[in-house]
Design an enzyme around this catalytic site. Structure first.
Site, mmCIF file in Angstrom:
data_model
loop_
_atom_site.group_PDB
_atom_site.id
_atom_site.type_symbol
_atom_site.label_atom_id
_atom_site.label_comp_id
_atom_site.label_asym_id
_atom_site.label_seq_id
_atom_site.Cartn_x
_atom_site.Cartn_y
_atom_site.Cartn_z
ATOM 1 N N ASN A 196 0.855 -1.179 0.000
ATOM 2 C CA ASN A 196 0.000 0.000 0.000
ATOM 3 C C ASN A 196 0.895 1.234 0.000
ATOM 4 O OD1 ASN A 196 0.795 0.554 2.714
ATOM 5 N ND2 ASN A 196 -0.877 -0.734 3.493
ATOM 6 N N LEU A 197 0.295 2.400 -0.024
ATOM 7 C CA LEU A 197 1.068 3.633 -0.181
ATOM 8 C C LEU A 197 2.020 3.853 0.996
ATOM 9 C CD1 LEU A 197 1.155 5.721 -2.421
ATOM 10 C CD2 LEU A 197 -0.459 7.121 -1.122
ATOM 11 N N ASN A 198 1.561 3.560 2.199
ATOM 12 C CA ASN A 198 2.418 3.748 3.375
ATOM 13 C C ASN A 198 3.607 2.793 3.344
ATOM 14 O OD1 ASN A 198 2.941 4.946 6.043
ATOM 15 N ND2 ASN A 198 2.488 2.888 6.808
ATOM 16 N N GLU A 199 3.356 1.536 2.981
ATOM 17 C CA GLU A 199 4.440 0.551 2.884
ATOM 18 C C GLU A 199 5.437 0.948 1.799
ATOM 19 O OE1 GLU A 199 1.661 -3.226 4.318
ATOM 20 O OE2 GLU A 199 1.879 -2.724 2.195
ATOM 21 N N ASP A 264 -6.116 -7.952 1.245
ATOM 22 C CA ASP A 264 -6.302 -9.394 1.048
ATOM 23 C C ASP A 264 -7.118 -9.657 -0.209
ATOM 24 O OD1 ASP A 264 -5.014 -9.679 3.471
ATOM 25 O OD2 ASP A 264 -6.858 -9.952 4.623
#
Length: 479
Positions: A196-199, A264
Site C-alpha cells: 500500500n502507499l504507506n508501505e 487481502d
C-alpha cells in the site's frame, strides 16, 4: 478484456502461505459512559468470528471459485480450534501447523453503531524455528499448485520468506507477495508485490509526483529483483508498475465502510485472474473492482463471482466497452443477475437514428425491472425490413450509442432471414422476466411472447412518443 476467462476461475491452483489470524467481532449498543472510567459501556448482543490475515486471502480465493490451499501457524488453543472450524466450511485445503508455545493470532474488535470502539490483539511473534515448520510443509505440497501467495503481516510466520520464495521459483511457480517489511530485498525473485502507499513510502518510494513515483518504484523492484509492483493508493486507485510499463486504475466510487482486509481481496483477486489466464493489466482491473466491493462492506469481506460480474458490467458500461462483450459472456452476466434476484427486461428494435422517442421508451422499459437487454437488428436485417438504403448507421455505431444510455445494460445483435428477422430465438436463450414492445401490437403479435408467458414472465406494450420516428428524422434531413 477477454471476459470468457471469467468462466475459467477454477483453473487457478493457488497456495496461500503466511500469517493466519482469527478476527473476532463483538457488536452491541453503547448508550452510556462507564462509572468506573470515562469510556463507553457496550452491551454486547452479537458475536462473530471470521478468518483473518492469510486465512482471509485464502477465503477470498475460494469465494471466487479458485482452487486454494493454506499454510499457516496456529496455537494449541481455543482460537486455533475456532479458526480451523471456520475454514472447514470453506473450499480451502487448509494445512495449519499447530505450535504449543505461542497463541493463535487473534484480533478482537468491539463495534457499536457501525463504529469500532476498541481493538484487542492477542499475539506473540513467531520465530525462525516456527517458520521452518512452514518451509518444510511448503516443500511437501509445492507441486500441487501453480501460484504461491505470501501474505506477510510481520508476525513471524514468514521469517524465512527468502528461502520460501527461492524454493517456489526453483519449482517454476508464479509468486505474489503482500509485503509488510520495508526491506523489499526480502522478497527477491517475486513476480508481483502489492504494497500500500504507506508501505511503499517506508520502503523508500517517492510520491511527490507521478514521474517520481514511477521512477522510485522501478528502482525498488529492480534493486530487489522483483518483476512488477501493484501499488494500492487508497482514494487514488492503483498503479501497476514494471520496468517498462505503468498502468493507473482509478478508485471505484463507492461508500467506504471498512478497509479491513482490502489488501487481502486485491492480492487474492489478482492471483485468481492471473491463474485464469488474464493479462496482468486486465487482472489488476478486476482486482481494483473487487477492492471497491470489499471496502463497501463491514469487516474483512469477500467478493463473490456474482458481485464481481455485476460490478464489471457497470464498469464496462461506464467505459463504453460493454457493447463489445461476446454473446456467451452476456448470457453469463444475465444468469448471474437472475441468481441475484434481479428482474431482466428485454426489448428490441433497429434504433437506426436514436431520438427522444427511443430514449423515453428505453427508460420506461428499464423501469419495469432491474436490467435491460436490447436486441438490436443487424445491418442485413434492417435492409430487408426497411430497404436497401438502410441502415443509416452501421451496427457497431448503433450499439455504441445505445450502450451509452444509462437505461441499457446489454446490447445483443440479432437478425436472420431464416427467423423472419425476429428476436424469437434470442428471447428463448435469454428467457427474460418481462418482454416489452413499443407500438400498437397485441401480445399475440409479439415475437417471443409465447415463450415468456409460458415460463411465468410478463409481456407489456408501451406507447411510442407521438411525432418521433426515424423515418421522419430522415425525411426532415432530406428537406
Amino acid at each position: 478484456m477477454d471476459l470468457s476467462l471469467l468462466k475459467n476461475l477454477s483453473a487457478a491452483r493457488i497456495l496461500v502461505v503466511g500469517d493466519v489470524m482469527l478476527d473476532r467481532y463483538w457488536y452491541g449498543d453503547s448508550g452510556r459512559i462507564s462509572p468506573e472510567a470515562p469510556v463507553p459501556v457496550v452491551k454486547v448482543s452479537k458475536l462473530e468470528d471470521k478468518a483473518g490475515g492469510a486465512a482471509n486471502v485464502a477465503k477470498n480465493i475460494a469465494r471466487l471459485d479458485g482452487k486454494v490451499g493454506l499454510l499457516g501457524l496456529i496455537g494449541e488453543d481455543e482460537g486455533g480450534q475456532i479458526l480451523e472450524g471456520i475454514l472447514e466450511g470453506e473450499k480451502i485445503n487448509s494445512q495449519l501447523v499447530s505450535v504449543c508455545d505461542l497463541p493463535t493470532i487473534s484480533k478482537m474488535r468491539v463495534i457499536s453503531r457501525h463504529q469500532q470502539v476498541v481493538r484487542l490483539d492477542l499475539e506473540e511473534t513467531f520465530t525462525e524455528q516456527h517458520s521452518q515448520l512452514l518451509l518444510n510443509r511448503l516443500e511437501l505440497v509445492l507441486d500441487e499448485y501453480d501460484f504461491i501467495v505470501f501474505s506477510d503481516y510481520n508476525k513471524g510466520s514468514l521469517s524465512l520468506i527468502e528461502n520460501m520464495i527461492s524454493l517456489a521459483k526453483k519449482a517454476g511457480k508464479t509468486v505474489l507477495v503482500d509485503p509488510k517489511s520495508s526491506d523489499l530485498h526480502l522478497y527477491r525473485g517475486a513476480d508481483y508485490i502489492t504494497p500500500n502507499l504507506n508501505e511503499f513510502k517506508l520502503a523508500g518510494g517517492q510520491t511527490d509526483s507521478e514521474e517520481g513515483l514511477a521512477t522510485s518504484a522501478r528502482k525498488l523492484i529492480s534493486d530487489a529483483g522483483i518483476k512488477a509492483m501493484l501499488l494500492t493508493r487508497s482514494e487514488q486507485g492503483m498503479s501497476l508498475i514494471s520496468a517498462t510499463e505503468k498502468y493507473d486504475f482509478a478508485a471505484q466510487e463507492l461508500e467506504v465502510s471498512d478497509v479491513t482486509g482490502a489488501g487481502d481481496t486485491v492480492i487474492a483477486t489478482l492471483a485468481v485472474m492471473l491463474g485464469a489466464g488474464m493479462t496482468p493489466k486486465n487482472a489488476v482491473e478486476i482486482a481494483n473492482l473487487a477492492a471497491g466491493i470489499a471496502v463497501s462492506k463491514l469487516g474483512a469481506a469477500t467478493v463473490s463471482p456474482e458481485e464481481l460480474s455485476r460490478k464489471l458490467g457497470q464498469y464496462l458500461h461506464a467505459t463504453g466497452e460493454h457493447y463489445q462483450t461476446p454473446f456467451d459472456d452476456v448470457l453469463q452476466h444475465i444468469e448471474f443477475a437472475k441468481q441475484n434476484g434481479e428482474t431482466i427486461v428485454f426489448t428490441n428494435g433497429c434504433f437506426d437514428i436514436l431520438h427522444a422517442g427511443h430514449v423515453r421508451y428505453l427508460a420506461q422499459a428499464k423501469a419495469r425491472g432491474d436490467r435491460l437487454v436490447v436486441g438490436l437488428n443487424n445491418d442485413a436485417s434492417i435492409s430487408r425490413l426497411k430497404g436497401a438504403d438502410r441502415p443509416i448507421n452501421p451496427l457497431d455505431e448503433r450499439a455504441m450509442v445505445l450502450s451509452a444510455l444509462s437505461s441499457v445494460d446489454w446490447v445483443i445483435p440479432f437478425g436472420s432471414a431464416d427467423e423472419n428477422d425476429t428476436p424469437a430465438k434470442l428471447i428463448e436463450q435469454i428467457s427474460p422476466d418481462i418482454l416489452v414492445k413499443g407500438g400498437d401490437y397485441t401480445v399475440e403479435q409479439i415475437a417471443g411472447a409465447e415463450h415468456v408467458l409460458l415460463h411465468g414472465g410478463k409481456v407489456e406494450v408501451l406507447e411510442f412518443l407521438d411525432g418521433c420516428s426515424t423515418s421522419k428524422v430522415i425525411s426532415k434531413i432530406k428537406q
